[in-house]
Design an enzyme around this catalytic site. Structure first.
Site, mmCIF file in Angstrom:
data_model
loop_
_atom_site.group_PDB
_atom_site.id
_atom_site.type_symbol
_atom_site.label_atom_id
_atom_site.label_comp_id
_atom_site.label_asym_id
_atom_site.label_seq_id
_atom_site.Cartn_x
_atom_site.Cartn_y
_atom_site.Cartn_z
ATOM 1 C CG HIS A 1 57.167 55.921 47.174
ATOM 2 N ND1 HIS A 1 56.824 55.251 46.021
ATOM 3 C CD2 HIS A 1 57.238 57.242 46.821
ATOM 4 C CE1 HIS A 1 56.710 56.118 45.025
ATOM 5 N NE2 HIS A 1 56.953 57.327 45.479
ATOM 6 C CG ASP B 1 60.527 53.087 44.809
ATOM 7 O OD1 ASP B 1 61.733 53.387 44.706
ATOM 8 O OD2 ASP B 1 60.114 52.233 45.614
ATOM 9 C CG ASP C 1 48.057 48.630 41.220
ATOM 10 O OD1 ASP C 1 47.635 49.657 41.802
ATOM 11 O OD2 ASP C 1 48.482 47.630 41.835
ATOM 12 N NE ARG D 1 53.140 47.891 39.941
ATOM 13 C CZ ARG D 1 52.145 47.687 40.807
ATOM 14 N NH1 ARG D 1 51.590 46.485 40.903
ATOM 15 N NH2 ARG D 1 51.711 48.669 41.561
ATOM 16 C CG ASP E 1 47.130 49.088 53.923
ATOM 17 O OD1 ASP E 1 48.074 48.716 54.646
ATOM 18 O OD2 ASP E 1 46.735 48.425 52.945
ATOM 19 C CB SER F 1 49.725 42.890 47.958
ATOM 20 O OG SER F 1 49.167 42.952 46.657
#
Length: 351
Positions: free
Chosen positions: A89, A43, A114, A16, A190, A221
């Protein structure tokens, strides 16, 4: 100064480039220049991402002589979904960060592509790092408040201890990675870190006003919780935490500082609390100083009982989400936030 060259900023990136460019702009703009080397773990080999990293590295080099490194995660293929690849990763990147290849790294601040950082992002971690190093009762430090909505926070100078690991811009020590490395999960890292086996009763330091902003709408997500995330307030002014007395965050002082204040707040029924919130001018001096308490009796997220955490979360605007029996942001079951300018503490039945 405390972070020095022994604290590394690790940025997890993928495909991204526009997100990464926005994130890196503030990473460089607010960077302290003389501390915190940077490592980007990408990645794959997306060409536009490579270009963004290369251009940012050049801009950074014109302002600082610190290392700015770029590595690539290739993965092994055959992942069940994106969460499995992401966990792999993270493991790759953290292994690299603490490997010794980038200096004698004692702490890593993890940022994802992000996330936009606040002007005092580095200052926040510099001031809390000594506590994290010293206190065995702390797991990590996070820049994020899950209930950090614009209408529900007030004081950018206030920090909390919490039993909930929020992620989204966080710092861990080398000793914690040595503890977790060998049992790192295949996916959903997480949630795994929030489980009692990993957390082991340790807490997380986090701010009242967020020091990161999650602006990503596309990713692994699929924009889960995006309605919440767009309402988060990102701190926009520099708070000199290093010059402030943060001893109230110490394990031996926090309960007295925080829980005693919560206990001083009057315990109200939901009906009484609603009346106070709708008419803040009716608050007593005690309520103005310490807030009000409302009790919940169940952590069932699907419950519609009026005394459930779910119902009180919907009423107060708190995030209605519980992981490993801990509501987001909670400390010993207590969730504190503002509603219409009134400080509200949602407390468990045994408090």
């Amino acid at each position: 100064e405390y972070l020095g060259l022994s604290t590394l900023l690790l940025i997890i990136a993928s495909n991204r480039p526009d997100y990464l460019q926005r994130s890196l702009k503030y990473v460089v703009d607010y960077h302290p220049r003389t501390a915190v080397p940077i490592l980007i773990s990408q990645d794959g080999d997306h060409p536009r991402v490579n270009t963004v990293v290369s251009e940012t590295k050049s801009r950074f080099a014109s302002a600082s002589q610190l290392p700015f490194n770029h590595i690539h995660f290739e993965g092994h293929g055959g992942y069940e979904n994106g969460y499995f690849r992401l966990a792999d990763h993270f493991k790759f990147a953290l292994n690299a960060a603490f490997s010794g290849s980038y200096g004698n790294i004692e702490r890593v601040i993890i940022l994802e592509e992000d996330l936009q950082i606040a002007p005092d992002f580095y200052e926040f971690f510099a001031a809390t790092a000594p506590l994290l190093d010293r206190e065995k009762s702390l797991l990590t430090v996070s820049a994020w408040n899950d209930n950090g909505f614009k209408s529900q926070v007030k004081d950018e100078k206030v920090l909390y201890r919490s039993d909930f690991f929020p992620g989204l811009g966080w710092m861990m020590t080398k000793s914690l990675w040595q503890e977790l490395q060998g049992k790192w999960p295949r996916a959903y890292w997480d949630d795994w870190l929030r489980e009692p086996k990993q957390r082991q009763g340790r807490q997380i330091l986090r701010p009242e006003v967020c020091r990161t902003l999650h602006f990503g709408a596309k990713g692994v997500s699929n924009a889960q919780y995006s309605d919440y995330l767009t309402q988060i307030r990102l701190n926009d002014q520099f708070v000199p935490f290093s010059a402030m007395d943060l001893t109230y965050l110490q394990e031996d002082k926090w309960d007295r500082y925080y829980l005693e204040s919560v206990r001083k707040a009057p315990l109200l029924s939901l009906r009484e609390a609603t009346a106070k919130v709708e008419n803040p001018s009716s608050l007593t001096d005690n309520e103005k100083e310490n807030g009000i308490r409302v009790r919940y009796n169940s952590l069932d997220e699907m419950s519609h009982q009026p005394d459930s955490f779910s119902a009180l979360a919907r009423w107060s605007g708190a995030m209605n989400n519980v992981k490993a029996m801990v509501p987001r942001t909670a400390y010993k079951g207590v969730v504190s936030l503002y509603k219409n300018g009134v400080k509200v503490h949602l407390i468990p039945s045994d408090f």
